[in-house]
Scaffold this motif. Structure first.
Motif, short mmCIF file in Angstrom:
data_model
loop_
_atom_site.label_atom_id
_atom_site.label_comp_id
_atom_site.label_asym_id
_atom_site.label_seq_id
_atom_site.Cartn_x
_atom_site.Cartn_y
_atom_site.Cartn_z
N THR A 32 0.65 -1.56 -0.15
CA THR A 32 -0.22 0.49 -0.01
C THR A 32 0.96 1.50 0.13
N TRP A 36 -2.38 6.27 -1.63
CA TRP A 36 -3.14 5.61 -2.14
C TRP A 36 -4.59 5.62 -0.39
N ARG A 40 -7.85 8.70 -1.03
CA ARG A 40 -8.98 7.28 -0.82
C ARG A 40 -10.42 7.38 0.41
N THR A 41 -9.38 7.40 1.17
CA THR A 41 -10.17 7.53 2.97
C THR A 41 -9.23 9.19 4.01
N CYS A 116 -20.27 0.58 14.73
CA CYS A 116 -19.89 1.82 14.10
C CYS A 116 -21.15 2.90 15.11
N ARG A 155 -5.22 -5.97 2.80
CA ARG A 155 -4.75 -4.01 2.72
C ARG A 155 -6.51 -3.31 2.50
N GLY A 156 -7.55 -4.09 2.16
CA GLY A 156 -8.90 -3.50 1.85
C GLY A 156 -9.08 -2.50 3.08
N GLY A 218 -15.53 -3.18 0.64
CA GLY A 218 -16.10 -1.36 0.82
C GLY A 218 -16.44 -0.35 0.10
N ARG A 219 -16.97 -0.58 -1.21
CA ARG A 219 -17.43 -0.15 -2.33
C ARG A 219 -19.01 -0.78 -2.00
N HIS A 253 -19.49 9.97 12.40
CA HIS A 253 -18.58 8.87 12.71
C HIS A 253 -17.12 9.32 11.59
N ALA A 255 -15.35 7.46 9.50
CA ALA A 255 -15.35 6.54 8.50
C ALA A 255 -14.14 6.44 7.76
N ASN A 256 -13.87 7.55 6.64
CA ASN A 256 -13.86 7.53 5.42
C ASN A 256 -14.33 9.79 5.52
N ILE A 259 -17.04 10.52 2.98
CA ILE A 259 -18.60 9.76 3.08
C ILE A 259 -19.03 10.72 4.11
N ASN A 283 -10.67 4.98 11.52
CA ASN A 283 -11.60 4.53 11.83
C ASN A 283 -11.91 4.01 13.10
O1 UT7 Z 1 -16.70 1.97 9.56
C1 UT7 Z 1 -17.45 1.58 8.53
C2 UT7 Z 1 -18.00 1.52 7.32
N1 UT7 Z 1 -16.64 1.40 6.82
C3 UT7 Z 1 -16.78 2.09 5.13
O2 UT7 Z 1 -17.23 3.43 5.55
C4 UT7 Z 1 -15.58 1.77 4.33
C5 UT7 Z 1 -16.87 2.16 3.50
N2 UT7 Z 1 -15.64 1.79 2.11
C6 UT7 Z 1 -14.52 3.06 1.80
O3 UT7 Z 1 -14.19 3.56 2.80
C7 UT7 Z 1 -13.82 2.83 0.53
O4 UT7 Z 1 -14.16 1.65 0.04
C8 UT7 Z 1 -12.94 1.88 0.46
C9 UT7 Z 1 -11.92 2.76 0.90
C10 UT7 Z 1 -12.85 1.21 1.81
C11 UT7 Z 1 -11.85 1.61 -0.53
O5 UT7 Z 1 -12.28 2.39 -1.82
P1 UT7 Z 1 -12.28 2.58 -3.28
O6 UT7 Z 1 -12.26 3.64 -3.84
O7 UT7 Z 1 -13.74 1.59 -3.00
O8 UT7 Z 1 -11.35 1.16 -3.57
P2 UT7 Z 1 -11.64 -0.20 -3.98
O9 UT7 Z 1 -11.67 -1.71 -2.73
O10 UT7 Z 1 -12.75 -0.14 -5.05
O11 UT7 Z 1 -10.45 -1.42 -4.41
C12 UT7 Z 1 -9.66 -0.02 -5.63
C13 UT7 Z 1 -8.27 -0.13 -5.64
C14 UT7 Z 1 -7.91 -1.75 -5.98
O12 UT7 Z 1 -7.24 -2.82 -7.38
P3 UT7 Z 1 -8.10 -3.25 -8.41
O13 UT7 Z 1 -8.75 -4.18 -8.63
O14 UT7 Z 1 -8.64 -1.81 -9.06
O15 UT7 Z 1 -6.76 -3.43 -9.03
C15 UT7 Z 1 -7.37 -2.63 -4.78
O16 UT7 Z 1 -7.32 -3.98 -5.05
O17 UT7 Z 1 -7.53 -0.61 -5.16
C16 UT7 Z 1 -6.94 -1.65 -4.53
N3 UT7 Z 1 -6.86 -1.17 -3.04
C17 UT7 Z 1 -5.00 -0.80 -1.95
N4 UT7 Z 1 -3.90 -0.34 -3.25
C18 UT7 Z 1 -3.34 0.23 -2.41
C19 UT7 Z 1 -7.56 -1.82 -2.38
N5 UT7 Z 1 -7.01 -1.50 -0.95
C20 UT7 Z 1 -5.74 -1.12 -1.13
C21 UT7 Z 1 -4.36 -0.17 -0.33
N6 UT7 Z 1 -3.42 0.46 -1.07
N7 UT7 Z 1 -4.78 -0.30 1.06
#
Ligand code: UT7
Length: 326
Positions: A32, A36, A40-41, A116, A155-156, A218-219, A253, A255-256, A259, A283
């Motif tokens: 990671t 990134w 994203r967060t 949460c 890592r997600g 996550g998405r 809250h 989280a991100n 959001i 978070n």
């Molecule tokens: O408190 C509970 C509530 N929880 C939340 O509010 C979380 C809500 N969700 C989120 O905040 C976001 O969905 C995340 C931050 C978890 C993820 O962001 P995203 O823009 O939805 O990314 P994604 O999961 O769709 O992943 C995009 C890419 C993937 O690669 P490919 O498949 O496009 O090649 C992941 O493998 O990013 C990759 N990825 C990472 N890369 C670097 C996922 N985690 C990581 C990481 N570092 N830590």
């Protein structure tokens, strides 16, 4: 105008474990990067509890500070509610352990498990006790050691969470029943168990017999967050007879950041009214609202008499909001 008993927040306190884990620290362990995670967060760092710390240890420190601010002694406390998803033991409740460690006399002590959204749920339960005259000095705590639920190969999820605790003291105060009163004015609590698979821990005493690890789509969670939270905020404001435009501070809250921004935009709340600590704490689940609340009070932004709107969404899926005047 009739006289009603309201539940007023008279003290707020927080505790963060010492160890800071930056995004760069995580990048040394997993594939990671700071860029990134931050893009994203909005997260820059999180705290991690020491190996010998349990959730109750964090909770006790936060509660001590909140009681100090309220000018109350542990001997005066007559209700403890701990919102947590990372209890010390399967039982007793973490609240019972907090009671013993704080030296609080015999009184109701129990945990609330709404992940949460736990702090929002716990505030509504405390309001039930205080407004009915069943408690004169309640302590409501959100405390979590989320780092113990992480799968450090995923890592997600493992980059998103941190540890900490926040607490409030809640005491009765008389009001008129209008939105101008001090105290808890209204809340909305929601749960949709059909969406369990989007965010859960894959272990438990009656299934795997293990603690398990946090799993999240996550998405998908993100997709529901802005709409669900906005709906709950509007419902809580309506029940409180206040307008979202009149809110002084929005305490979401943490989280991100995306959001937080999305909800604020949808509700027409300017960025300048949003308390954001996600960059520093990540978070922390049920602890994140009281941690942000304490931060805002300590730095002088949040002041007595102001209208506050607290909201959260998490595993369950659960979500909810509380409107209160400090
Ligand atoms: O408190 C509970 C509530 N929880 C939340 O509010 C979380 C809500 N969700 C989120 O905040 C976001 O969905 C995340 C931050 C978890 C993820 O962001 P995203 O823009 O939805 O990314 P994604 O999961 O769709 O992943 C995009 C890419 C993937 O690669 P490919 O498949 O496009 O090649 C992941 O493998 O990013 C990759 N990825 C990472 N890369 C670097 C996922 N985690 C990581 C990481 N570092 N830590």
């Amino acid at each position: 105008m009739s006289s009603v008993v309201r539940s007023a927040v008279t003290g707020v306190g927080a505790y963060l474990p010492e160890e800071v884990v930056t995004n760069d620290d995580l990048a040394k362990m997993i594939d990671t990067s700071d860029a990134w995670i931050f893009e994203r967060t909005g997260i820059r760092q999180r705290r991690r509890a020491a190996p010998d710390q349990a959730t109750s240890d964090l909770a006790v420190e936060a509660a001590k500070r909140a009681l100090e601010v309220a000018g109350r002694r542990p001997q005066e406390v007559d209700l403890i509610i701990v919102a947590t998803t990372t209890s010390d033991l399967t039982f007793p409740a973490t609240a019972a352990i907090v009671q013993r460690k704080l030296g609080v006399p015999v009184c109701p002590c129990f945990d609330v498990q709404a992940v949460c959204s736990g702090f929002v749920y716990a505030m509504s339960v405390a309001d039930g006790f205080v407004a009915r005259g069943l408690s004169r000095c309640a302590v409501v705590i959100g405390a979590e050691i989320m780092t113990r639920l992480m799968d450090w190969t995923d890592r997600g999820t493992c980059v998103l969470f941190g540890d900490g605790a926040g607490a409030v003291v809640v005491e009765p105060i008389s009001g008129t029943g209008e939105g101008t009163d001090r105290g808890i004015l209204g809340f909305a609590l929601r749960c949709d168990g059909e969406k369990q698979d989007l965010l859960y821990v894959d272990g438990g005493p009656t299934t795997t017999g293990t603690v398990g690890h946090l799993r999240m789509m996550g998405r998908e969670v993100f997709r529901h967050a802005v709409v669900n939270i906005s709906e709950a905020v509007l419902m809580a404001a309506d029940r409180a007879s206040v307008k979202v435009a009149d809110i002084d501070w929005f305490i979401p809250h943490q989280a991100n950041q995306r959001i937080l921004d999305g909800v604020a935009k949808r509700l027409g709340i300017p960025e300048s009214k949003v308390i954001s600590t996600v960059a520093m704490h990540a978070n922390t689940s049920a602890a994140s609202i009281p941690l942000a609340f304490a931060q805002g009070v300590e730095d002088g932004r949040i002041r007595p008499g102001q209208l506050l709107l607290l909201e959260a969404m998490g595993g369950g899926l659960t979500w909810g909001a509380v409107a209160l005047r400090l």
